[in-house]
Design a protein around this motif. Structure first.
Motif, PDB file in Angstrom:
ATOM      1  N   PRO A 194     -22.492  32.720 -10.027  1.00 55.10           N
ATOM      2  CA  PRO A 194     -22.209  31.854  -8.873  1.00 55.10           C
ATOM      3  C   PRO A 194     -22.085  32.619  -7.558  1.00 55.10           C
ATOM      4  O   PRO A 194     -22.469  32.118  -6.506  1.00 55.10           O
ATOM      5  CB  PRO A 194     -20.876  31.192  -9.260  1.00 55.10           C
ATOM      6  N   GLU A 195     -21.552  33.832  -7.628  1.00 58.40           N
ATOM      7  CA  GLU A 195     -21.347  34.606  -6.392  1.00 58.40           C
ATOM      8  C   GLU A 195     -22.649  34.858  -5.656  1.00 58.40           C
ATOM      9  O   GLU A 195     -22.662  35.019  -4.432  1.00 58.40           O
ATOM     10  CB  GLU A 195     -20.676  35.943  -6.726  1.00 58.40           C
ATOM     11  N   GLY A 196     -23.765  34.901  -6.383  1.00 57.22           N
ATOM     12  CA  GLY A 196     -25.049  35.125  -5.742  1.00 57.22           C
ATOM     13  C   GLY A 196     -25.454  34.001  -4.814  1.00 57.22           C
ATOM     14  O   GLY A 196     -26.289  34.193  -3.919  1.00 57.22           O
ATOM     15  N   ARG A 197     -24.882  32.831  -5.029  1.00 56.91           N
ATOM     16  CA  ARG A 197     -25.163  31.694  -4.156  1.00 56.91           C
ATOM     17  C   ARG A 197     -24.075  31.504  -3.104  1.00 56.91           C
ATOM     18  O   ARG A 197     -24.364  31.375  -1.914  1.00 56.91           O
ATOM     19  CB  ARG A 197     -25.297  30.419  -4.986  1.00 56.91           C
ATOM     20  N   VAL A 198     -22.818  31.457  -3.539  1.00 62.19           N
ATOM     21  CA  VAL A 198     -21.751  31.080  -2.606  1.00 62.19           C
ATOM     22  C   VAL A 198     -21.596  32.094  -1.482  1.00 62.19           C
ATOM     23  O   VAL A 198     -21.175  31.733  -0.374  1.00 62.19           O
ATOM     24  CB  VAL A 198     -20.408  30.880  -3.348  1.00 62.19           C
ATOM     25  N   ARG A 199     -21.957  33.343  -1.741  1.00 60.45           N
ATOM     26  CA  ARG A 199     -21.818  34.351  -0.672  1.00 60.45           C
ATOM     27  C   ARG A 199     -22.740  34.059   0.504  1.00 60.45           C
ATOM     28  O   ARG A 199     -22.525  34.559   1.621  1.00 60.45           O
ATOM     29  CB  ARG A 199     -22.110  35.747  -1.223  1.00 60.45           C
ATOM     30  N   LEU A 200     -23.782  33.255   0.292  1.00 62.40           N
ATOM     31  CA  LEU A 200     -24.709  32.916   1.359  1.00 62.40           C
ATOM     32  C   LEU A 200     -24.171  31.802   2.258  1.00 62.40           C
ATOM     33  O   LEU A 200     -24.689  31.589   3.357  1.00 62.40           O
ATOM     34  CB  LEU A 200     -26.055  32.476   0.775  1.00 62.40           C
ATOM     35  N   LEU A 201     -23.153  31.087   1.805  1.00 61.28           N
ATOM     36  CA  LEU A 201     -22.648  29.927   2.544  1.00 61.28           C
ATOM     37  C   LEU A 201     -21.450  30.299   3.410  1.00 61.28           C
ATOM     38  O   LEU A 201     -20.556  31.019   2.960  1.00 61.28           O
ATOM     39  CB  LEU A 201     -22.239  28.824   1.572  1.00 61.28           C
ATOM     40  N   PRO A 202     -21.385  29.786   4.642  1.00 57.64           N
ATOM     41  CA  PRO A 202     -20.210  30.036   5.480  1.00 57.64           C
ATOM     42  C   PRO A 202     -18.959  29.438   4.844  1.00 57.64           C
ATOM     43  O   PRO A 202     -18.996  28.333   4.297  1.00 57.64           O
ATOM     44  CB  PRO A 202     -20.545  29.306   6.792  1.00 57.64           C
ATOM     45  N   THR A 203     -17.850  30.154   4.906  1.00 56.21           N
ATOM     46  CA  THR A 203     -16.607  29.617   4.347  1.00 56.21           C
ATOM     47  C   THR A 203     -16.122  28.401   5.127  1.00 56.21           C
ATOM     48  O   THR A 203     -15.429  27.545   4.581  1.00 56.21           O
ATOM     49  CB  THR A 203     -15.504  30.683   4.337  1.00 56.21           C
ATOM     50  N   ALA A 204     -16.504  28.309   6.393  1.00 54.24           N
ATOM     51  CA  ALA A 204     -16.090  27.175   7.223  1.00 54.24           C
ATOM     52  C   ALA A 204     -17.141  26.075   7.258  1.00 54.24           C
ATOM     53  O   ALA A 204     -17.155  25.241   8.171  1.00 54.24           O
ATOM     54  CB  ALA A 204     -15.785  27.655   8.638  1.00 54.24           C
ATOM     55  N   LEU A 205     -18.031  26.042   6.270  1.00 53.99           N
ATOM     56  CA  LEU A 205     -19.146  25.098   6.302  1.00 53.99           C
ATOM     57  C   LEU A 205     -18.682  23.648   6.412  1.00 53.99           C
ATOM     58  O   LEU A 205     -19.225  22.878   7.220  1.00 53.99           O
ATOM     59  CB  LEU A 205     -20.010  25.267   5.044  1.00 53.99           C
ATOM     60  N   LEU A 206     -17.696  23.251   5.645  1.00 53.06           N
ATOM     61  CA  LEU A 206     -17.262  21.851   5.676  1.00 53.06           C
ATOM     62  C   LEU A 206     -16.707  21.473   7.047  1.00 53.06           C
ATOM     63  O   LEU A 206     -16.970  20.367   7.546  1.00 53.06           O
ATOM     64  CB  LEU A 206     -16.220  21.586   4.592  1.00 53.06           C
ATOM     65  N   SER A 207     -15.951  22.370   7.666  1.00 56.20           N
ATOM     66  CA  SER A 207     -15.423  22.095   8.997  1.00 56.20           C
ATOM     67  C   SER A 207     -16.529  22.030  10.041  1.00 56.20           C
ATOM     68  O   SER A 207     -16.455  21.258  10.998  1.00 56.20           O
ATOM     69  CB  SER A 207     -14.397  23.165   9.394  1.00 56.20           C
ATOM     70  N   GLU A 208     -17.566  22.838   9.843  1.00 58.85           N
ATOM     71  CA  GLU A 208     -18.691  22.811  10.783  1.00 58.85           C
ATOM     72  C   GLU A 208     -19.510  21.530  10.632  1.00 58.85           C
ATOM     73  O   GLU A 208     -19.974  20.963  11.624  1.00 58.85           O
ATOM     74  CB  GLU A 208     -19.581  24.032  10.543  1.00 58.85           C
ATOM     75  N   LEU A 209     -19.690  21.071   9.401  1.00 58.71           N
ATOM     76  CA  LEU A 209     -20.487  19.865   9.177  1.00 58.71           C
ATOM     77  C   LEU A 209     -19.712  18.594   9.482  1.00 58.71           C
ATOM     78  O   LEU A 209     -20.303  17.593   9.906  1.00 58.71           O
ATOM     79  CB  LEU A 209     -20.970  19.835   7.717  1.00 58.71           C
ATOM     80  N   PHE A 210     -18.397  18.638   9.253  1.00 61.10           N
ATOM     81  CA  PHE A 210     -17.570  17.440   9.429  1.00 61.10           C
ATOM     82  C   PHE A 210     -16.374  17.785  10.313  1.00 61.10           C
ATOM     83  O   PHE A 210     -15.243  17.894   9.840  1.00 61.10           O
ATOM     84  CB  PHE A 210     -17.095  16.920   8.071  1.00 61.10           C
ATOM     85  N   PRO A 211     -16.608  17.957  11.621  1.00 61.98           N
ATOM     86  CA  PRO A 211     -15.528  18.391  12.513  1.00 61.98           C
ATOM     87  C   PRO A 211     -14.478  17.316  12.786  1.00 61.98           C
ATOM     88  O   PRO A 211     -13.335  17.648  13.109  1.00 61.98           O
ATOM     89  CB  PRO A 211     -16.274  18.760  13.804  1.00 61.98           C
ATOM     90  N   SER A 212     -14.836  16.048  12.644  1.00 60.30           N
ATOM     91  CA  SER A 212     -13.889  14.973  12.953  1.00 60.30           C
ATOM     92  C   SER A 212     -12.910  14.760  11.807  1.00 60.30           C
ATOM     93  O   SER A 212     -13.301  14.768  10.639  1.00 60.30           O
ATOM     94  CB  SER A 212     -14.644  13.666  13.232  1.00 60.30           C
ATOM     95  N   PRO A 213     -11.624  14.545  12.135  1.00 64.30           N
ATOM     96  CA  PRO A 213     -10.648  14.269  11.076  1.00 64.30           C
ATOM     97  C   PRO A 213     -10.918  12.915  10.431  1.00 64.30           C
ATOM     98  O   PRO A 213     -11.512  12.026  11.044  1.00 64.30           O
ATOM     99  CB  PRO A 213      -9.309  14.270  11.819  1.00 64.30           C
ATOM    100  N   ARG A 214     -10.485  12.765   9.190  1.00 67.26           N
ATOM    101  CA  ARG A 214     -10.651  11.495   8.485  1.00 67.26           C
ATOM    102  C   ARG A 214      -9.445  11.267   7.587  1.00 67.26           C
ATOM    103  O   ARG A 214      -8.683  12.174   7.284  1.00 67.26           O
ATOM    104  CB  ARG A 214     -11.927  11.486   7.666  1.00 67.26           C
ATOM    105  N   ALA A 215      -9.307  10.026   7.153  1.00 72.99           N
ATOM    106  CA  ALA A 215      -8.132   9.648   6.372  1.00 72.99           C
ATOM    107  C   ALA A 215      -8.159  10.249   4.969  1.00 72.99           C
ATOM    108  O   ALA A 215      -7.152  10.735   4.469  1.00 72.99           O
ATOM    109  CB  ALA A 215      -8.019   8.129   6.291  1.00 72.99           C
ATOM    110  N   GLY A 216      -9.292  10.207   4.311  1.00 70.98           N
ATOM    111  CA  GLY A 216      -9.373  10.677   2.940  1.00 70.98           C
ATOM    112  C   GLY A 216     -10.135  11.975   2.819  1.00 70.98           C
ATOM    113  O   GLY A 216     -10.559  12.573   3.817  1.00 70.98           O
ATOM    114  N   PRO A 217     -10.337  12.443   1.596  1.00 70.46           N
ATOM    115  CA  PRO A 217     -11.061  13.707   1.385  1.00 70.46           C
ATOM    116  C   PRO A 217     -12.556  13.542   1.597  1.00 70.46           C
ATOM    117  O   PRO A 217     -13.091  12.430   1.557  1.00 70.46           O
ATOM    118  CB  PRO A 217     -10.768  14.026  -0.086  1.00 70.46           C
ATOM    119  N   LEU A 218     -13.230  14.648   1.834  1.00 72.42           N
ATOM    120  CA  LEU A 218     -14.678  14.657   1.761  1.00 72.42           C
ATOM    121  C   LEU A 218     -15.072  14.481   0.302  1.00 72.42           C
ATOM    122  O   LEU A 218     -14.391  14.950  -0.601  1.00 72.42           O
ATOM    123  CB  LEU A 218     -15.234  15.978   2.297  1.00 72.42           C
TER     124      LEU A 218
END
Length: 267
Positions: free
Chosen positions: A39-63
């Protein structure tokens, strides 16, 4: 990753693993997949802040996330830990880097692999598992709709499709691949795809032949071939209202991580 699928429209949700001696798995359901593609071979390519970058607006429930073809769950857990900012050997996320909550539904055709994933999951409250043939429309709608209804939602925020497309393609042909991509595009806002390159198709067919098995039913008739990352990008962007966002790079085994966004939704 193991690919959820069926032959002739028949659901295979209760099937035993179809792994053959010598390492050939016609549905991609290798029981020790993470040992040769960590798995590390894939996840290391992704930004750790990816979810915050894609979904910057707050919301009531989880993504809400969907992992299609999760195998025994190692990559699903690695993605969850990485995207929510868990540090190594820590039981809680680093909230300064995460800033989001994620509920993840992981599905696979292989009931035994799903059972292994359930038994070893460190996040039972946030990660759910389901044995599912994603190519069976009735089973698919039942499982996905039931999960989404728990959150009063009609779509997933992000879908992960990691090394699944080849198995769908080999077992269901060109039309099956197109239907599969259409389904994913209709179910999520963002889609992260890791297509297998064409050389992997040839290798999978060669493994079957060495074991005295026939080729995959559709292998020699596939008109969608060659540069599969390019072909899948073309299908998603030209036919199914998604836009290409970026490529996060390639793994050491030469597979690209491609991110797409639905044009039909806005966040």
């Amino acid at each position: 990753m193991a690919a959820p699928m069926s032959e002739g429209g028949k659901a295979l949700v209760d099937a035993e693993p179809s792994v053959l001696p010598g390492g050939a798995a016609p549905y991609g359901n290798f029981p020790d997949y993470s040992r040769f593609h960590p798995p590390e071979g894939r996840v290391r390519l992704l930004p750790t802040a990816l979810l915050s970058e894609l979904f910057p607006s707050p919301r009531a429930g989880p993504l809400l996330g969907l992992d299609v073809g999760c195998n025994s769950g190692e990559l699903s857990i690695a993605l969850y830990r990485h995207l929510l900012g868990f540090k190594e050997n820590k039981a809680s996320p680093d909230h300064s880097t995460a800033g989001k909550d994620l509920s993840l539904l992981c599905c696979d055709i292989d009931a035994e692999l799903i059972e292994r994933a359930k038994q070893h999951s460190p996040f039972p409250g946030s990660i759910s598992y389901a044995t599912l043939d994603i190519m069976d429309p009735n089973a698919r709608e039942t499982v996905l709709s039931c999960y989404l209804s728990r959150f009063n939602r009609s779509m997933f925020d992000i879908c992960f499709c990691m090394s699944v497309t080849m198995w769908i393609h080999l077992n269901h042909g060109d039309s099956g691949l197109v239907k599969f991509l259409s389904c994913l595009a209709s179910k999520c806002t963002y889609l992260l795809v890791e297509p297998q390159p064409w050389k992997c198709y040839r290798a999978a067919a060669r493994r079957l032949r060495k074991l005295g098995r026939h080729d995959f039913d559709h292998f020699r008739s596939l008109a969608i071939n060659g540069n599969m990352a390019e072909k899948i990008t073309q299908i998603l962007t030209e036919d199914y209202a998604m836009e290409f966002v970026c490529c996060f790079g390639s793994t050491s085994w030469d597979r690209s991580l491609l991110l797409f966004k639905s044009k039909a939704t806005q966040h």
